[in-house]
Design a protein around this motif. Structure first.
Motif, mmCIF file in Angstrom:
data_model
loop_
_atom_site.group_PDB
_atom_site.id
_atom_site.type_symbol
_atom_site.label_atom_id
_atom_site.label_comp_id
_atom_site.label_asym_id
_atom_site.label_seq_id
_atom_site.Cartn_x
_atom_site.Cartn_y
_atom_site.Cartn_z
ATOM 1 N N UNK A 140 0.814 -1.138 0.054
ATOM 2 C CA UNK A 140 -0.023 0.002 -0.139
ATOM 3 C C UNK A 140 0.872 1.149 -0.248
ATOM 4 N N UNK A 141 0.568 2.306 -0.792
ATOM 5 C CA UNK A 141 1.270 3.508 -0.873
ATOM 6 C C UNK A 141 0.847 4.532 0.099
ATOM 7 N N UNK A 142 1.536 5.136 0.630
ATOM 8 C CA UNK A 142 1.176 6.226 1.738
ATOM 9 C C UNK A 142 1.300 7.676 1.284
ATOM 10 N N UNK A 143 0.347 8.431 1.749
ATOM 11 C CA UNK A 143 0.783 9.920 1.465
ATOM 12 C C UNK A 143 1.675 10.179 2.783
ATOM 13 N N UNK A 217 18.769 19.131 16.530
ATOM 14 C CA UNK A 217 18.194 19.258 17.869
ATOM 15 C C UNK A 217 16.984 19.489 18.231
ATOM 16 N N UNK A 218 16.191 19.886 17.187
ATOM 17 C CA UNK A 218 14.845 20.083 17.435
ATOM 18 C C UNK A 218 13.660 19.060 17.183
ATOM 19 N N UNK A 219 12.579 18.908 17.421
ATOM 20 C CA UNK A 219 11.620 17.821 17.202
ATOM 21 C C UNK A 219 11.122 17.959 15.812
ATOM 22 N N UNK A 220 11.099 16.557 15.264
ATOM 23 C CA UNK A 220 10.451 16.535 13.851
ATOM 24 C C UNK A 220 9.338 15.502 13.775
ATOM 25 N N UNK A 221 8.466 15.750 12.818
ATOM 26 C CA UNK A 221 7.610 14.461 12.784
ATOM 27 C C UNK A 221 7.606 13.763 11.334
ATOM 28 N N UNK A 222 7.370 12.601 10.943
ATOM 29 C CA UNK A 222 7.342 12.152 9.721
ATOM 30 C C UNK A 222 6.361 11.007 9.575
ATOM 31 N N UNK A 223 5.070 11.616 9.272
ATOM 32 C CA UNK A 223 4.036 10.619 9.176
ATOM 33 C C UNK A 223 3.728 10.040 7.784
ATOM 34 N N UNK A 224 3.157 8.868 7.717
ATOM 35 C CA UNK A 224 2.746 8.061 6.426
ATOM 36 C C UNK A 224 1.144 7.669 6.563
ATOM 37 N N UNK A 225 0.224 8.424 5.764
ATOM 38 C CA UNK A 225 -1.058 7.871 5.838
ATOM 39 C C UNK A 225 -1.618 7.216 4.822
ATOM 40 N N UNK A 226 -2.060 5.989 5.289
ATOM 41 C CA UNK A 226 -2.637 5.106 4.219
ATOM 42 C C UNK A 226 -3.853 5.032 3.555
ATOM 43 N N UNK A 227 -4.745 6.007 4.356
ATOM 44 C CA UNK A 227 -6.398 5.851 3.930
ATOM 45 C C UNK A 227 -6.405 6.624 2.659
ATOM 46 N N UNK A 228 -7.431 6.483 2.017
ATOM 47 C CA UNK A 228 -7.815 7.063 0.531
ATOM 48 C C UNK A 228 -8.389 8.245 0.954
ATOM 49 N N UNK A 230 -7.351 11.315 1.504
ATOM 50 C CA UNK A 230 -6.721 12.041 2.620
ATOM 51 C C UNK A 230 -6.298 13.585 1.907
ATOM 52 N N UNK A 231 -6.704 14.643 2.396
ATOM 53 C CA UNK A 231 -6.168 15.924 1.868
ATOM 54 C C UNK A 231 -4.732 16.206 2.663
ATOM 55 N N UNK A 232 -3.776 15.722 1.853
ATOM 56 C CA UNK A 232 -2.414 15.762 2.420
ATOM 57 C C UNK A 232 -2.033 17.145 2.852
#
Length: 248
Positions: A140-143, A217-228, A230-232
């Motif tokens: 499955x591809x993710x946004x 040194x900062x906080x980063x987020x890296x998210x993967x959304x698999x639902x169809x 999605x308004x990325x």
């Protein structure tokens, strides 16, 4: 002193070699578990280009291209610096696969410790995310998107704030349940699938959310959304606002 390193990881997966190959050796597959956006030229001597999402594009050369068996690439820099990744696939009976990875490199100079530490802990998170993707979202591809927060004065305090914001308490362990609601987004309900002092990963029924200490040194987020559907762009804006509001 400079530092040479070699880090081995292995996973036994109930997925086929074809599914593993798609995840490690194609741009859309890599985008579904790694950071940024990747493009792969499918041949030995080709390029792997990854836009890290912070203005930096990492380019590597494919050093091994043996479909369903081995994929390897290597980046190079000044003073002998290099980082290489080697993926070895072994098909087993019943559609299962053993995946072995080797991350190796050379870090010049006397200030390699912080980079090596970040690379080790971040690499552990990315490998675990790859395993989660192959286990729970095969094929499955993710946004996906990556958002970098500002540098922070003390990581321990930032991590404590993050843990509290996710509805957790220390010590966080794999399998802990997570439930929180980012402003403007549906509730997030899931489970912690990976955690170390610098990273935390949460899997839900349709997404993987990663929270990491960036090398700067900062906080980063890296998210993967698999639902169809999605308004990325809107989802990324909401998470960017969530990150900006954290009192870190």
């Amino acid at each position: 002193m400079p530092r040479e390193f070699e880090i081995h990881r292995v996973a036994e997966l109930d997925t086929t070699p074809e599914q593993v190959w798609e995840a490690i050796a194609t741009g859309p597959g890599i985008d579904s578990w790694f950071v940024g956006r990747s493009h792969v030229e499918p041949a030995e001597g080709g390029a792997v280009r990854t836009d890290m999402g912070n203005g930096h594009v990492q380019e590597s050369i494919v050093t091994a291209w043996n479909p369903l068996k081995q994929f390897a690439y290597r980046s190079a820099g000044e003073n002998g610096r290099f980082v290489a990744f080697d993926y070895l696939i072994e098909g087993r009976g019943g559609g299962s696969t053993v995946l072995r990875t080797v991350a190796s490199g050379f870090l010049p100079g006397d200030d390699w410790e912080a980079e090596y530490d970040a690379m080790t802990k971040g690499g552990e998170m990315y490998f675990r995310t790859l395993v989660e993707r192959l286990t729970h979202f095969p094929g499955r591809a993710a946004s996906s998107f990556t958002v970098f927060g500002p540098p922070v004065a003390g990581w321990e305090r930032t991590r404590a704030v993050l843990v509290g914001a996710l509805g957790l308490s220390d010590p966080v362990t794999e399998g802990d349940r997570v439930r929180f609601t980012p402003d403007g987004l549906p509730p997030v309900e899931g489970v912690v699938y990976a955690v170390n002092p610098d990273t935390l990963g949460v899997r839900t029924g349709d997404a993987m959310y990663r929270f990491l200490r960036a090398f700067q040194g900062g906080l980063m987020i890296g998210h993967h959304v698999f639902s169809d559907g999605t308004d990325l762009a809107e989802t990324e804006r909401a998470w960017r606002a969530w990150l900006a509001r954290l009192p870190v």
